[in-house]
Design a protein around this motif. Structure first.
Motif, PDB file in Angstrom:
ATOM      1  N   ALA A   2      29.576  42.651  35.240  1.00  0.00           N
ATOM      2  CA  ALA A   2      28.806  43.899  35.263  1.00  0.00           C
ATOM      3  C   ALA A   2      27.729  43.846  36.345  1.00  0.00           C
ATOM      4  CB  ALA A   2      28.171  44.147  33.898  1.00  0.00           C
ATOM      5  N   LEU A   3      27.046  42.718  36.467  1.00  0.00           N
ATOM      6  CA  LEU A   3      26.018  42.567  37.497  1.00  0.00           C
ATOM      7  C   LEU A   3      26.626  42.681  38.893  1.00  0.00           C
ATOM      8  CD1 LEU A   3      23.045  41.931  38.156  1.00  0.00           C
ATOM      9  CD2 LEU A   3      23.686  39.509  38.145  1.00  0.00           C
ATOM     10  N   MET A   4      27.754  42.040  39.092  1.00  0.00           N
ATOM     11  CA  MET A   4      28.424  42.112  40.387  1.00  0.00           C
ATOM     12  C   MET A   4      28.853  43.544  40.711  1.00  0.00           C
ATOM     13  SD  MET A   4      31.005  39.051  41.463  1.00  0.00           S
ATOM     14  CE  MET A   4      32.469  39.854  40.952  1.00  0.00           C
ATOM     15  N   LEU A   5      29.363  44.261  39.736  1.00  0.00           N
ATOM     16  CA  LEU A   5      29.771  45.648  39.928  1.00  0.00           C
ATOM     17  C   LEU A   5      28.582  46.505  40.343  1.00  0.00           C
ATOM     18  CD1 LEU A   5      31.959  47.847  39.677  1.00  0.00           C
ATOM     19  CD2 LEU A   5      31.328  48.065  37.279  1.00  0.00           C
ATOM     20  N   VAL A   6      27.460  46.341  39.663  1.00  0.00           N
ATOM     21  CA  VAL A   6      26.260  47.116  39.978  1.00  0.00           C
ATOM     22  C   VAL A   6      25.745  46.774  41.376  1.00  0.00           C
ATOM     23  CG1 VAL A   6      23.828  47.441  39.343  1.00  0.00           C
ATOM     24  CG2 VAL A   6      25.603  47.495  37.581  1.00  0.00           C
ATOM     25  N   VAL A   7      25.660  45.488  41.696  1.00  0.00           N
ATOM     26  CA  VAL A   7      25.106  45.073  42.997  1.00  0.00           C
ATOM     27  C   VAL A   7      25.990  45.534  44.141  1.00  0.00           C
ATOM     28  CG1 VAL A   7      24.621  43.049  44.437  1.00  0.00           C
ATOM     29  CG2 VAL A   7      23.787  43.125  42.086  1.00  0.00           C
ATOM     30  N   ILE A   8      27.291  45.344  44.042  1.00  0.00           N
ATOM     31  CA  ILE A   8      28.187  45.745  45.143  1.00  0.00           C
ATOM     32  C   ILE A   8      28.219  47.257  45.286  1.00  0.00           C
ATOM     33  CG2 ILE A   8      30.576  45.726  45.937  1.00  0.00           C
ATOM     34  CD1 ILE A   8      30.828  42.915  44.744  1.00  0.00           C
ATOM     35  N   THR A   9      28.213  47.985  44.172  1.00  0.00           N
ATOM     36  CA  THR A   9      28.175  49.448  44.243  1.00  0.00           C
ATOM     37  C   THR A   9      26.869  49.917  44.875  1.00  0.00           C
ATOM     38  OG1 THR A   9      29.596  49.611  42.297  1.00  0.00           O
ATOM     39  CG2 THR A   9      28.352  51.566  42.892  1.00  0.00           C
ATOM     40  N   ALA A  10      25.755  49.325  44.478  1.00  0.00           N
ATOM     41  CA  ALA A  10      24.457  49.694  45.057  1.00  0.00           C
ATOM     42  C   ALA A  10      24.428  49.392  46.554  1.00  0.00           C
ATOM     43  CB  ALA A  10      23.326  48.960  44.338  1.00  0.00           C
ATOM     44  N   MET A  11      24.991  48.262  46.948  1.00  0.00           N
ATOM     45  CA  MET A  11      25.039  47.927  48.375  1.00  0.00           C
ATOM     46  C   MET A  11      25.858  48.946  49.148  1.00  0.00           C
ATOM     47  SD  MET A  11      25.406  43.752  48.419  1.00  0.00           S
ATOM     48  CE  MET A  11      26.478  43.863  49.816  1.00  0.00           C
ATOM     49  N   SER A  12      26.989  49.351  48.580  1.00  0.00           N
ATOM     50  CA  SER A  12      27.843  50.301  49.299  1.00  0.00           C
ATOM     51  C   SER A  12      27.166  51.659  49.456  1.00  0.00           C
ATOM     52  CB  SER A  12      29.183  50.463  48.587  1.00  0.00           C
ATOM     53  OG  SER A  12      29.024  51.183  47.388  1.00  0.00           O
TER      54      SER A  12
ATOM     55  N   PHE B 191      35.478  42.885  38.690  1.00  0.00           N
ATOM     56  CA  PHE B 191      35.122  43.110  37.291  1.00  0.00           C
ATOM     57  C   PHE B 191      36.367  43.046  36.401  1.00  0.00           C
ATOM     58  CE2 PHE B 191      34.092  45.899  33.644  1.00  0.00           C
ATOM     59  CZ  PHE B 191      33.041  45.155  33.124  1.00  0.00           C
ATOM     60  N   GLY B 192      37.473  43.629  36.866  1.00  0.00           N
ATOM     61  CA  GLY B 192      38.725  43.588  36.106  1.00  0.00           C
ATOM     62  C   GLY B 192      39.235  42.168  35.896  1.00  0.00           C
ATOM     63  N   VAL B 193      39.150  41.341  36.930  1.00  0.00           N
ATOM     64  CA  VAL B 193      39.580  39.942  36.808  1.00  0.00           C
ATOM     65  C   VAL B 193      38.707  39.202  35.800  1.00  0.00           C
ATOM     66  CG1 VAL B 193      39.729  37.739  38.046  1.00  0.00           C
ATOM     67  CG2 VAL B 193      40.662  39.815  39.076  1.00  0.00           C
ATOM     68  N   LEU B 194      37.395  39.420  35.853  1.00  0.00           N
ATOM     69  CA  LEU B 194      36.500  38.752  34.904  1.00  0.00           C
ATOM     70  C   LEU B 194      36.727  39.263  33.476  1.00  0.00           C
ATOM     71  CD1 LEU B 194      33.248  38.396  37.022  1.00  0.00           C
ATOM     72  CD2 LEU B 194      34.959  36.663  36.490  1.00  0.00           C
ATOM     73  N   CYS B 195      37.059  40.538  33.326  1.00  0.00           N
ATOM     74  CA  CYS B 195      37.409  41.059  31.991  1.00  0.00           C
ATOM     75  C   CYS B 195      38.691  40.402  31.481  1.00  0.00           C
ATOM     76  CB  CYS B 195      37.586  42.575  32.036  1.00  0.00           C
ATOM     77  SG  CYS B 195      36.047  43.481  32.139  1.00  0.00           S
ATOM     78  N   LEU B 196      39.653  40.207  32.367  1.00  0.00           N
ATOM     79  CA  LEU B 196      40.896  39.547  31.996  1.00  0.00           C
ATOM     80  C   LEU B 196      40.636  38.108  31.555  1.00  0.00           C
ATOM     81  CD1 LEU B 196      43.991  40.021  31.973  1.00  0.00           C
ATOM     82  CD2 LEU B 196      44.033  39.019  34.254  1.00  0.00           C
ATOM     83  N   LEU B 197      39.747  37.413  32.258  1.00  0.00           N
ATOM     84  CA  LEU B 197      39.398  36.034  31.894  1.00  0.00           C
ATOM     85  C   LEU B 197      38.636  35.955  30.572  1.00  0.00           C
ATOM     86  CD1 LEU B 197      38.361  34.624  35.382  1.00  0.00           C
ATOM     87  CD2 LEU B 197      40.423  34.058  34.073  1.00  0.00           C
ATOM     88  N   SER B 198      37.976  37.044  30.176  1.00  0.00           N
ATOM     89  CA  SER B 198      37.221  37.047  28.916  1.00  0.00           C
ATOM     90  C   SER B 198      38.069  37.527  27.738  1.00  0.00           C
ATOM     91  CB  SER B 198      35.982  37.935  29.050  1.00  0.00           C
ATOM     92  OG  SER B 198      36.351  39.287  29.142  1.00  0.00           O
ATOM     93  N   ARG B 199      39.331  37.825  27.945  1.00  0.00           N
ATOM     94  CA  ARG B 199      40.218  38.392  26.937  1.00  0.00           C
ATOM     95  C   ARG B 199      40.690  37.438  25.839  1.00  0.00           C
ATOM     96  NH1 ARG B 199      46.210  39.879  27.508  1.00  0.00           N
ATOM     97  NH2 ARG B 199      46.443  41.530  25.988  1.00  0.00           N
ATOM     98  N   PRO B 200      40.886  36.144  26.087  1.00  0.00           N
ATOM     99  CA  PRO B 200      41.514  35.283  25.085  1.00  0.00           C
ATOM    100  C   PRO B 200      40.813  35.268  23.733  1.00  0.00           C
ATOM    101  CG  PRO B 200      41.442  34.152  27.176  1.00  0.00           C
ATOM    102  CD  PRO B 200      40.627  35.408  27.327  1.00  0.00           C
TER     103      PRO B 200
END
Length: 183
Positions: A34-44, A66-75
């Motif tokens: 979530a932090l990465m999504l916010v920071v990269i979106t804000a930068m863009s 964010f999707g990859v990290l959500c996938l890694l948090s799925r188990p």
């Protein structure tokens, strides 16, 4: 002649349904995502030299991360009255109680493994000793107690495996933070 060490007493099986998941790992992955999504979106948005296509590609990459990290948090592992559902990264497998012969979590294992009646072993990423080692050991023991109380009672396979694990545990040094036998 060496006398095998007594195997640790299993806890009473937890009430069903129960879900096991690495909550600490999940929280870290989702927070960073979530932090990465916010920071990269804000930068863009704030970079003036980017055109519309470049801004969209920045946001797309942020969503992809964010999707990859959500996938890694799925188990996770969900146990109910009829069996166990193992949710790994991209696959979900439903097992009936009699299909599970043994629950393994040895020192150095990245996650729990289930020995199945068809002769295969299934990795269970929902119980992993990454951040919370003691929680993973407790969860593995709870799942093992459920398997032993609801399974088909493969005493010979369980006893042979326990004897092997116990012999290995007596040969190695044991510290209080690890579990040297099957969970």
């Amino acid at each position: 002649m060496t006398v095998p060490a007594a195997r640790p007493a299993l806890p009473d099986p937890p009430a069903l349904p129960v879900t096991f998941r690495p909550n600490g790992t999940r929280a870290v992955l989702l927070s960073v995502g979530a932090l990465m999504l916010v920071v990269i979106t804000a930068m863009s948005v704030t970079l003036e030299k980017l055109n519309a296509g470049e801004r969209v590609s920045f946001i797309f990459v942020a969503l992809l991360f964010f999707g990859v990290l959500c996938l890694l948090s799925r188990p996770k592992v969900v146990a109910d009255d009829t069996g166990v559902t193992v949710v790994n990264l991209t696959r979900v497998r439903r097992l009936e109680w009699p299909e599970i012969l043994r629950v393994n979590l040895r020192v150095g294992d990245p996650w729990v493994f289930l020995d199945l009646s068809d002769g295969t072993s299934l990795p269970v990423l929902g119980i992993q000793p990454g951040i919370a080692k003691q929680k993973a050991v407790r969860d593995a023991r709870a799942l093992r107690a459920l398997v032993e109380s609801r399974g088909i009672g493969t005493d010979a396979a369980t006893d042979a495996a326990t004897d092997t694990a116990t012999d290995a545990a007596t040969d190695s040094t044991k510290d209080s933070a690890t579990d040297n036998g099957p969970a």
